[in-house]
Design a protein around this motif. Sequence first.
Motif, PDB file in Angstrom:
ATOM      1  N   ALA A  13       1.458  -1.214   0.064  1.00 24.17           N
ATOM      2  CA  ALA A  13       0.054  -0.002  -0.294  1.00 24.17           C
ATOM      3  C   ALA A  13       0.979   1.466  -0.023  1.00 24.17           C
ATOM      4  O   ALA A  13       0.722   1.988  -0.347  1.00 24.17           O
ATOM      5  CB  ALA A  13      -1.253  -0.182   1.252  1.00 24.17           C
ATOM      6  N   VAL A  70     -13.942   0.578  -0.780  1.00 21.34           N
ATOM      7  CA  VAL A  70     -13.410  -0.183  -1.717  1.00 21.34           C
ATOM      8  C   VAL A  70     -13.731  -1.162  -2.229  1.00 21.34           C
ATOM      9  O   VAL A  70     -12.509  -0.927  -3.812  1.00 21.34           O
ATOM     10  CB  VAL A  70     -12.667  -1.322  -0.274  1.00 21.34           C
ATOM     11  N   LEU A  73     -13.493   1.895  -5.560  1.00 16.36           N
ATOM     12  CA  LEU A  73     -11.687   2.251  -5.989  1.00 16.36           C
ATOM     13  C   LEU A  73     -11.468   0.667  -6.348  1.00 16.36           C
ATOM     14  O   LEU A  73     -10.223   0.911  -7.282  1.00 16.36           O
ATOM     15  CB  LEU A  73     -10.395   2.183  -4.131  1.00 16.36           C
ATOM     16  N   TRP A 333     -14.619   3.425   8.725  1.00 10.87           N
ATOM     17  CA  TRP A 333     -14.801   4.922   7.960  1.00 10.87           C
ATOM     18  C   TRP A 333     -14.972   6.443   7.903  1.00 10.87           C
ATOM     19  O   TRP A 333     -14.993   6.979   7.072  1.00 10.87           O
ATOM     20  CB  TRP A 333     -15.509   4.046   6.679  1.00 10.87           C
ATOM     21  N   LEU A 340      -9.306   9.417   1.780  1.00 14.24           N
ATOM     22  CA  LEU A 340      -8.725   8.474   2.436  1.00 14.24           C
ATOM     23  C   LEU A 340      -7.785   9.512   3.246  1.00 14.24           C
ATOM     24  O   LEU A 340      -6.683   8.630   3.898  1.00 14.24           O
ATOM     25  CB  LEU A 340      -8.277   7.658   1.968  1.00 14.24           C
ATOM     26  N   CYS A 351      -4.083   4.209   4.527  1.00 10.50           N
ATOM     27  CA  CYS A 351      -4.188   3.458   3.236  1.00 10.50           C
ATOM     28  C   CYS A 351      -3.940   1.725   3.550  1.00 10.50           C
ATOM     29  O   CYS A 351      -3.253   2.013   4.378  1.00 10.50           O
ATOM     30  CB  CYS A 351      -3.898   3.184   2.103  1.00 10.50           C
ATOM     31  N   LEU A 355      -6.284  -0.230   6.583  1.00 12.87           N
ATOM     32  CA  LEU A 355      -7.755   0.507   7.048  1.00 12.87           C
ATOM     33  C   LEU A 355      -9.319  -0.662   7.314  1.00 12.87           C
ATOM     34  O   LEU A 355      -9.176  -1.619   7.484  1.00 12.87           O
ATOM     35  CB  LEU A 355      -8.395   1.189   6.174  1.00 12.87           C
ATOM     36  N   TRP A 357     -11.489  -2.412   6.451  1.00 13.88           N
ATOM     37  CA  TRP A 357     -12.348  -4.153   5.395  1.00 13.88           C
ATOM     38  C   TRP A 357     -11.119  -5.484   5.243  1.00 13.88           C
ATOM     39  O   TRP A 357     -10.206  -5.561   5.734  1.00 13.88           O
ATOM     40  CB  TRP A 357     -12.224  -2.929   3.939  1.00 13.88           C
ATOM     41  N   ALA A 368      -7.077  -4.737  -3.005  1.00 19.43           N
ATOM     42  CA  ALA A 368      -7.452  -3.208  -2.329  1.00 19.43           C
ATOM     43  C   ALA A 368      -6.711  -2.690  -1.809  1.00 19.43           C
ATOM     44  O   ALA A 368      -6.229  -1.448  -1.637  1.00 19.43           O
ATOM     45  CB  ALA A 368      -8.195  -3.835  -1.784  1.00 19.43           C
ATOM     46  N   CYS A 369      -5.735  -3.095  -1.354  1.00 21.13           N
ATOM     47  CA  CYS A 369      -3.601  -2.306  -0.775  1.00 21.13           C
ATOM     48  C   CYS A 369      -4.023  -1.750  -1.794  1.00 21.13           C
ATOM     49  O   CYS A 369      -2.760  -0.338  -1.758  1.00 21.13           O
ATOM     50  CB  CYS A 369      -3.065  -3.211  -0.392  1.00 21.13           C
ATOM     51  N   THR A 372      -6.173   1.195  -3.176  1.00 20.50           N
ATOM     52  CA  THR A 372      -6.583   2.286  -1.821  1.00 20.50           C
ATOM     53  C   THR A 372      -4.867   3.232  -1.565  1.00 20.50           C
ATOM     54  O   THR A 372      -5.328   4.405  -1.156  1.00 20.50           O
ATOM     55  CB  THR A 372      -6.277   1.632  -0.239  1.00 20.50           C
ATOM     56  N   HIS A 375      -4.654   5.407  -4.573  1.00 19.68           N
ATOM     57  CA  HIS A 375      -5.786   6.386  -3.931  1.00 19.68           C
ATOM     58  C   HIS A 375      -5.775   7.746  -3.083  1.00 19.68           C
ATOM     59  O   HIS A 375      -5.350   8.770  -3.042  1.00 19.68           O
ATOM     60  CB  HIS A 375      -7.234   6.052  -3.884  1.00 19.68           C
TER      61      HIS A 375
END
Length: 386
Positions: A13, A70, A73, A333, A340, A351, A355, A357, A368-369, A372, A375
């Motif tokens: 991340a 997520v 994203l 969240w 973020l 990130c 987080l 999730w 997802a890592c 995020t 982002h």
Amino acid sequence: METRALIIGGGPAGLMAADALCQADHAPLVVDAMPTLGRKFLMAGKSGLNLTRFGDRDFGAAYGAGAGPVPGLVDAFGPAEVAAWAEDLGIALFTGSTGRVFPKGMKASPLLRAWIRSLEARGAQFRTRWRWTGLQDGFRFDTPDGPCILTPEICILALGGASWRRLGSDGAWVPWLREAGVTVRDFAPANAGLRVAWSDHMDRVLGHPVKGTALTAGGQTHRGEFVISQRGLEGGGIYVVSRAVREGAELHLDLMPDWDLSKIGQRLKKAKGSLPNRLRKGLGLDPARTALLMEFGQPLPDDLAPLIKHLPVRHDGLRPLDEAISSAGGIAWDALDDRLQLRALPGTFACGEMLDWEAPTGGYLLTACLATGRHAGRAAARRLGG
Ligand SMILES: Cc1cc2nc3c(=O)[nH]c(=O)nc-3n(C[C@H](O)[C@H](O)[C@H](O)COP(=O)(O)OP(=O)(O)OC[C@H]3O[C@@H](n4cnc5c(N)ncnc54)[C@H](O)[C@@H]3O)c2cc1C
């Protein structure tokens, strides 16, 4: 040391956040507590680095309820983008039969090396053995040259979850952020094995894989393989139901999901001899599944067919957090805005696995890592004026 853009945590991340900042000409300083970067990423590569997954029609749905932005994203930076990014770094990929995407060499180290080289070439700097120790007058660190405080314009936290602490992510930051007014949900094991205190008769099947079963928990049924280990049940098939189990659902096994009740009943009636013989010859049950039936099915009823289709798994809960593949919980969240950024600490972004999730294994975690991280990096660059 002065820096405008700081990233704390050099896992996937944090490195993807660094990538996004470099793209916007805001090359960051990336610091990590460990002697080298990306230790969990490298560990993930030991059993085959599953980067992402193709062919899942609703990839974002795998993150389940409560995953905040997520799913959106990973829609913006999902399997196709993750694969293209790895290939751009010179890593050839292949897609397995279930859609899982791996580097051809299976390992993470060539990808990590190429990634760090590319970030360095674009101006990113790295410091290892820099441990973030809290928030007083800035970001405080213990470094090989003694304590220091950094006051960057933006900081991206990418400190990971709280499993496999020896690889660097230990969740030590939770009280510091809570003190600063950030809501952080307690960490809990995700993708974790089950604790089972086996009777002695299981000794002969310890280490055996259990194939061809369906697992039902919390109203969902999955086919999957797992292993009978000394300490319980482990492996992908169990990980996929571990969220439901953690949330209190009962777990049942269908030892013969391709046969219906009456077929099993008829075959058992026809088969002769001892019970293990009838199970083996009549049904083709292997020693591992037979042992599970004997272990969890006691006292055995006269009609075994319903039990074979719906065997309750008696266990003592999930294995501890430190042994889990990933962790549920983390920064809530509502503590973050849509960039973020921490509402309580403007200019500080977060990130990755820190987080709140969770997702099953199969490439969803890394995707997802990365999504995020990208982002947060892009949002931080915009704040810096990129
Ligand atoms: C055995 C195993 C296999 C896995 N296999 C896969 C797989 O095949 N596919 C997949 O999608 N996922 C897999 N995962 C999960 C995946 O590796 C993680 O979800 C991912 O690494 C999390 O990335 P992250 O950057 O958020 O955190 P991390 O990778 O944990 O990185 C966080 C970084 O922050 C640093 N840090 C923490 N605290 C401090 C501090 N106080 N100061 C400074 N630095 C700090 C740590 O040293 C670490 O380098 C696996 C995990 C494990 C344990």
